[in-house]
Write a protein that holds these residues in place. Structure first.
Motif, PDB file in Angstrom:
ATOM      1  N   GLY A 477       2.126  10.781   9.659  1.00  0.00           N
ATOM      2  CA  GLY A 477       2.573  11.317   8.389  1.00  0.00           C
ATOM      3  C   GLY A 477       3.136  10.299   7.427  1.00  0.00           C
ATOM      4  O   GLY A 477       3.631  10.668   6.349  1.00  0.00           O
ATOM      5  N   GLU A 478       3.064   9.033   7.759  1.00  0.00           N
ATOM      6  CA  GLU A 478       3.601   7.969   6.917  1.00  0.00           C
ATOM      7  C   GLU A 478       2.477   7.026   6.507  1.00  0.00           C
ATOM      8  O   GLU A 478       1.589   6.723   7.294  1.00  0.00           O
ATOM      9  CB  GLU A 478       4.676   7.203   7.689  1.00  0.00           C
ATOM     10  N   VAL A 479       2.524   6.576   5.255  1.00  0.00           N
ATOM     11  CA  VAL A 479       1.534   5.623   4.759  1.00  0.00           C
ATOM     12  C   VAL A 479       1.976   4.212   5.117  1.00  0.00           C
ATOM     13  O   VAL A 479       3.059   3.770   4.731  1.00  0.00           O
ATOM     14  CB  VAL A 479       1.351   5.752   3.235  1.00  0.00           C
ATOM     15  N   LEU A 480       1.114   3.513   5.868  1.00  0.00           N
ATOM     16  CA  LEU A 480       1.354   2.109   6.206  1.00  0.00           C
ATOM     17  C   LEU A 480       0.359   1.276   5.409  1.00  0.00           C
ATOM     18  O   LEU A 480      -0.856   1.455   5.549  1.00  0.00           O
ATOM     19  CB  LEU A 480       1.169   1.863   7.700  1.00  0.00           C
ATOM     20  N   SER A 481       0.863   0.399   4.576  1.00  0.00           N
ATOM     21  CA  SER A 481      -0.027  -0.395   3.735  1.00  0.00           C
ATOM     22  C   SER A 481       0.494  -1.813   3.626  1.00  0.00           C
ATOM     23  O   SER A 481       1.684  -2.075   3.824  1.00  0.00           O
ATOM     24  CB  SER A 481      -0.158   0.223   2.335  1.00  0.00           C
ATOM     25  N   THR A 482      -0.422  -2.710   3.317  1.00  0.00           N
ATOM     26  CA  THR A 482      -0.090  -4.096   3.051  1.00  0.00           C
ATOM     27  C   THR A 482      -0.672  -4.483   1.705  1.00  0.00           C
ATOM     28  O   THR A 482      -1.557  -3.803   1.180  1.00  0.00           O
ATOM     29  CB  THR A 482      -0.639  -5.013   4.159  1.00  0.00           C
ATOM     30  N   GLU A 483      -0.174  -5.547   1.129  1.00  0.00           N
ATOM     31  CA  GLU A 483      -0.613  -5.949  -0.190  1.00  0.00           C
ATOM     32  C   GLU A 483      -2.051  -6.443  -0.131  1.00  0.00           C
ATOM     33  O   GLU A 483      -2.397  -7.307   0.671  1.00  0.00           O
ATOM     34  CB  GLU A 483       0.298  -7.064  -0.722  1.00  0.00           C
ATOM     35  N   GLY A 484      -2.907  -5.897  -0.976  1.00  0.00           N
ATOM     36  CA  GLY A 484      -4.313  -6.289  -0.992  1.00  0.00           C
ATOM     37  C   GLY A 484      -5.129  -5.348  -1.860  1.00  0.00           C
ATOM     38  O   GLY A 484      -4.675  -4.257  -2.237  1.00  0.00           O
ATOM     39  N   LEU A 485      -6.357  -5.762  -2.164  1.00  0.00           N
ATOM     40  CA  LEU A 485      -7.216  -4.966  -3.035  1.00  0.00           C
ATOM     41  C   LEU A 485      -7.648  -3.668  -2.360  1.00  0.00           C
ATOM     42  O   LEU A 485      -7.792  -2.631  -3.014  1.00  0.00           O
ATOM     43  CB  LEU A 485      -8.440  -5.784  -3.432  1.00  0.00           C
ATOM     44  N   GLY A 486      -7.881  -3.701  -1.047  1.00  0.00           N
ATOM     45  CA  GLY A 486      -8.268  -2.494  -0.331  1.00  0.00           C
ATOM     46  C   GLY A 486      -7.195  -1.431  -0.398  1.00  0.00           C
ATOM     47  O   GLY A 486      -7.488  -0.231  -0.578  1.00  0.00           O
ATOM     48  N   ALA A 487      -5.938  -1.834  -0.262  1.00  0.00           N
ATOM     49  CA  ALA A 487      -4.836  -0.879  -0.354  1.00  0.00           C
ATOM     50  C   ALA A 487      -4.747  -0.285  -1.755  1.00  0.00           C
ATOM     51  O   ALA A 487      -4.441   0.903  -1.920  1.00  0.00           O
ATOM     52  CB  ALA A 487      -3.521  -1.570   0.019  1.00  0.00           C
ATOM     53  N   ILE A 488      -5.019  -1.098  -2.785  1.00  0.00           N
ATOM     54  CA  ILE A 488      -4.988  -0.592  -4.164  1.00  0.00           C
ATOM     55  C   ILE A 488      -6.079   0.460  -4.364  1.00  0.00           C
ATOM     56  O   ILE A 488      -5.841   1.515  -4.973  1.00  0.00           O
ATOM     57  CB  ILE A 488      -5.150  -1.752  -5.156  1.00  0.00           C
TER      58      ILE A 488
END
Length: 534
Positions: A477-488
């Protein structure tokens, strides 16, 4: 097949057609979501068929491009002697396609079909379960089941889903891919098949079946020959003497007029379709430019920074893939006994959706590494997921390339390198190492080079697409993201920010196309000119 064949037969259009493929394979999967899903929902209001058709189309976009690239590469590396022999014997284009050009690409088509299906499994979760703005779409299937289990962090349910996927893959390998791999061995270049050719119990049973043999002899062989001879009629008519043609011209021309009218109607329809397509592309381009004009400068800077970070992860994932996939692929391709044992395991590993493995990867990494702030190591997990979505393109193309090298070349290389070995164990080991390096440099690497380039091009496009599901993941239920174009891209699709989604798509497509034109296109030309068999 048709697209690759037209590009092969029309050289002046090949560069444009391959550029279109570069663009299409670089467009992120989520960039198709708004237009495809909302368009089909509007076409079928209140019915689930619209979302189902959208899922099928999205699966197509994740599976088709590497098959086009692989078949085109096979066509461009056909030995010149075969084409010259076909010209001498006046073989029609129709028959030439089915007896020379299609068989030349059979090995690559089989292995690229395997990786295409594996790519479909990879994106299955994202296709059957996704958010678009404030709307949540879920289709019944294994993909949405695995997505629900992964988001909830339910390891027991997730394990059951993965085991179900593995069971489907094992059955598919036994009844479909195993027979196709063994059957495709007959289309290798050389004077005969290897003594250690791939074996399949299903294919062996079909070959021994008297019922299948009688059916083939009674019906299939004649149908195939009539089918192949369709193009020969045009050649035979071209060889008819002029006097006979003059006599035949007295026959009533009603049929010719009818055929001319039909041809004219098809020509008008074709022109109308082309004009409609051009108008649609122009309309979409105009509105896209209007939308892009409203993107703030700060957003473009953020996109370029994210593209640089994702590009670094793509390069790292591709490097890790090459380091192990090239030697392992050659070993599997040149040793059918090993291939028979390892290939089903490789297919299982390639077909298991990597996003379904994310919770296991995350738990494993949490026991090994933690960031200074104690946050989950999403950066390393994203690279691992991206590598899982990249390496199989390289591996399966290398296997196909290793299988396509004629056995006679290895026999000749063994004869000329068969020198007297030293009695010293250390010197003998050194001699063996030198011979192995020479074999790789002069035979194996040149032999697999066209397939390797195709695999790398498909892998790079796959890595950029895999970044979308690797840099932005739902977990418990939590969004895990890292900095990058795919995450955008993933974040913009989930929030319904179509302006940012379009801008990110343009940046990602531009990065992939630029890389293909500067790096991979020259390597493609080198493969066609220097590393074809004859």
């Amino acid at each position: 097949l048709g697209y690759a064949y037209v590009a092969y037969r029309v050289p002046f259009a090949a560069s444009v057609m391959m550029l279109v493929i570069d663009v299409l394979q670089s467009v992120p999967l989520f960039a198709f979501l708004p237009a495809v899903v909302l368009g089909l929902i509007a076409l079928f209001p209140g019915a689930r068929i619209g979302v189902e058709l959208a899922a099928v189309f999205l699966l197509f976009t994740s599976m088709a491009w590497n098959m086009v690239l692989g078949f085109y590469q096979s066509l461009t590396t056909i030995p010149k002697e075969l084409n010259e022999a076909a010209d001498i014997f006046r073989i029609s284009r129709w028959r030439r396609f089915f007896v020379i050009e299609l068989p030349a690409g059979i090995v690559g088509l089989v292995w690229n079909s395997i990786i295409s299906v594996a790519g479909g499994w990879f994106f299955l979760i994202s296709i059957e379960s996704f958010e678009l703005g404030d709307r949540d779409f879920r289709l019944p299937g294994l993909g949405s089941f695995l997505a629900y289990a992964a988001q909830a962090g339910n390891m027991q349910t997730l394990t059951a889903g993965v085991l179900t996927v593995i069971a489907v893959i094992v059955l598919t390998d036994f009844f479909v891919w195993g027979p196709l791999i063994a059957w495709s061995d007959r289309y290798k270049y050389g004077s005969g098949s290897s003594q250690r050719a791939p074996q399949s119990p299903v294919l062996s049973m079909l070959n021994r079946s008297s019922t299948v043999r009688r059916f083939r002899q009674k019906y299939l062989d004649g149908m195939v020959e009539k089918f192949l001879s369709l193009g020969d009629e045009r050649n035979s008519q071209a060889a008819i003497p002029a006097a006979q043609l003059k006599t035949e011209s007295s026959v009533p021309k009603s049929k010719d007029k009818k055929a001319s009218i039909i041809a004219l109607v098809f020509t008008i329809l074709r022109i109308a379709l082309i004009a409609g397509f051009v108008c649609a592309v122009g309309f979409a381009s105009y509105h896209g430019l209007v939308l892009l004009a409203g993107v703030p400068k700060a957003t473009w800077i953020l996109l370029l920074k994210g593209a640089a970070l994702t590009f670094g992860r793509v390069v790292l994932a591709l490097t890790l893939s090459l380091l192990w996939a090239v030697p392992v692929g050659v070993a599997i391709g040149r040793n059918p006994v090993l291939g028979a044992k390892v290939q089903p395991l490789v297919q299982i590993a390639a077909s298991v959706p990597a996003t379904a493995l994310f919770p296991f990867i995350l738990v494993g990494l949490q026991t090994l590494v933690q960031s200074a702030a104690g946050a989950p190591p999403i950066n390393i997990a994203s690279i691992a997921l991206m590598t899982l979505g990249t390496m199989w393109y390289v591996l399966f193309n290398v296997i196909a390339g290793a299988q396509s090298i004629p056995n006679e070349l290895f026999e000749v290389q063994a004869i000329y390198s068969d020198r007297k070995r030293s009695s010293s164990w250390l010197v003998a080991r050194w001699q063996g190492l030198v011979q192995a390096i020479r074999r790789w440099r002069t035979l194996i690497l040149p032999g697999i080079f066209p397939y390797l380039v195709t695999g790398v091009v498909a892998a790079v496009g796959g890595a950029w697409n895999a970044s979308i599901v690797s840099e932005y993941v739902m977990h418990r239920g939590e969004v895990l993201s890292t900095e990058g174009l795919g995450a955008i891209v993933a974040g913009a699709a989930a929030s319904g920010d179509y302006m940012v989604l379009l801008a990110a798509t343009v940046v990602m497509s531009g990065m992939v196309v630029l890389t293909n034109r500067i790096v991979w296109a020259p390597l493609y030309r080198m493969a066609e000119e220097r590393y074809r068999l004859m």
